[in-house]
Write a protein that holds these residues in place. Structure first.
Motif, mmCIF file in Angstrom:
data_model
loop_
_atom_site.group_PDB
_atom_site.id
_atom_site.type_symbol
_atom_site.label_atom_id
_atom_site.label_comp_id
_atom_site.label_asym_id
_atom_site.label_seq_id
_atom_site.Cartn_x
_atom_site.Cartn_y
_atom_site.Cartn_z
ATOM 1 N N LEU A 46 -4.309 -0.355 -4.984
ATOM 2 C CA LEU A 46 -5.159 -0.124 -3.821
ATOM 3 C C LEU A 46 -5.341 1.372 -3.555
ATOM 4 O O LEU A 46 -6.402 1.802 -3.085
ATOM 5 N N LYS A 78 -4.604 -5.017 6.118
ATOM 6 C CA LYS A 78 -4.967 -3.735 6.718
ATOM 7 C C LYS A 78 -5.409 -2.742 5.655
ATOM 8 O O LYS A 78 -6.395 -1.992 5.858
ATOM 9 N N GLN A 79 -4.734 -2.716 4.524
ATOM 10 C CA GLN A 79 -5.116 -1.806 3.434
ATOM 11 C C GLN A 79 -6.498 -2.154 2.889
ATOM 12 O O GLN A 79 -7.329 -1.261 2.669
#
Length: 222
Positions: A46, A78-79
């Motif tokens: 990510l 959230k990421q």
């Protein structure tokens, strides 16, 4: 440079660490060995997507595949939402269950009921993607209602990796399938089964993407 050259997308593999000792076998090669991964540098996937999205405007990114089952779903949500907000919704979230028990041991997550864990995590990520208050009570997760901000302008596509029947069923309920390698005849069989499962799940009328690798993918004919 890839974007200027006309590439449509970049897929990013996921690996947390390489264990000193392992009993698990890699399911996507003939002998089950994993030595080809030792000393290979893996930027956390990510983070890699965010870095590349920051210097591009059109190219799409996909994790192929992110080992969601060994992570905390709300933190991952959230990421992913942050990536979508910063990239303009150019991220396809490819997820799966790690084939290695050692990943679960390192992350201190139970190996048992990993498929059920992933199913619940997908529900949590989709719920938190809405921007509304969302809570979840399942067999393995008990999360109080909360909301996140910012959330994507459109739902994050979730693609599922894996060749086993449970993985194909999971993919059919979602937005796509990721294949770790297959011949053309094998692909035909997998895609045929996916079509049947999508009909059963009532998702056949939705957009569905397929990512695949293999020898045939690297030739013009393939």
């Amino acid at each position: 440079a890839a974007e200027q050259a006309g590439f449509d997308g970049i897929s990013i593999p996921d690996s947390i660490c390489y264990p000193r000792e392992a009993s698990s076998k890699y399911p996507y090669n003939k002998d089950g060995s994993r030595e080809f991964l030792e000393s290979v540098p893996f930027i956390e996937s990510l983070i890699a997507v965010a870095a590349m999205a920051a210097v591009t405007e059109k190219i799409r990114f996909a994790t192929f595949v992110y080992k969601l089952a060994v992570r905390q779903a709300p933190v991952v949500a959230k990421q992913v939402q942050g990536i979508q907000a910063l990239s303009g919704n150019r991220f396809d979230f490819g997820i799966g269950i790690s084939p290695w028990e050692e990943d679960f041991a390192v992350a201190q997550v139970p190996w048992e009921k990993r498929g059920k864990r992933l199913d619940e995590q997908i529900e949590i990520i989709r719920g938190l993607d809405s921007g509304e208050y969302f809570g979840f009570r399942g067999e393995l997760h008990d999360m109080p209602a909360s909301r996140m901000n910012p959330v994507p302008a459109e739902p994050t596509p979730i693609l599922v990796g894996g060749h086993a029947e449970p993985a194909l069923r999971r993919a059919a309920r979602n937005d796509g399938w990721m294949c770790a390698g297959a011949s053309i005849s094998e692909l035909e069989a997998y895609i045929g089964r996916l079509s049947e499962l999508r009909e059963e799940a009532g998702t056949a009328d939705r957009p569905f993407r397929i990512f695949t690798t293999g020898q045939d993918a690297f030739t013009p004919e393939g």
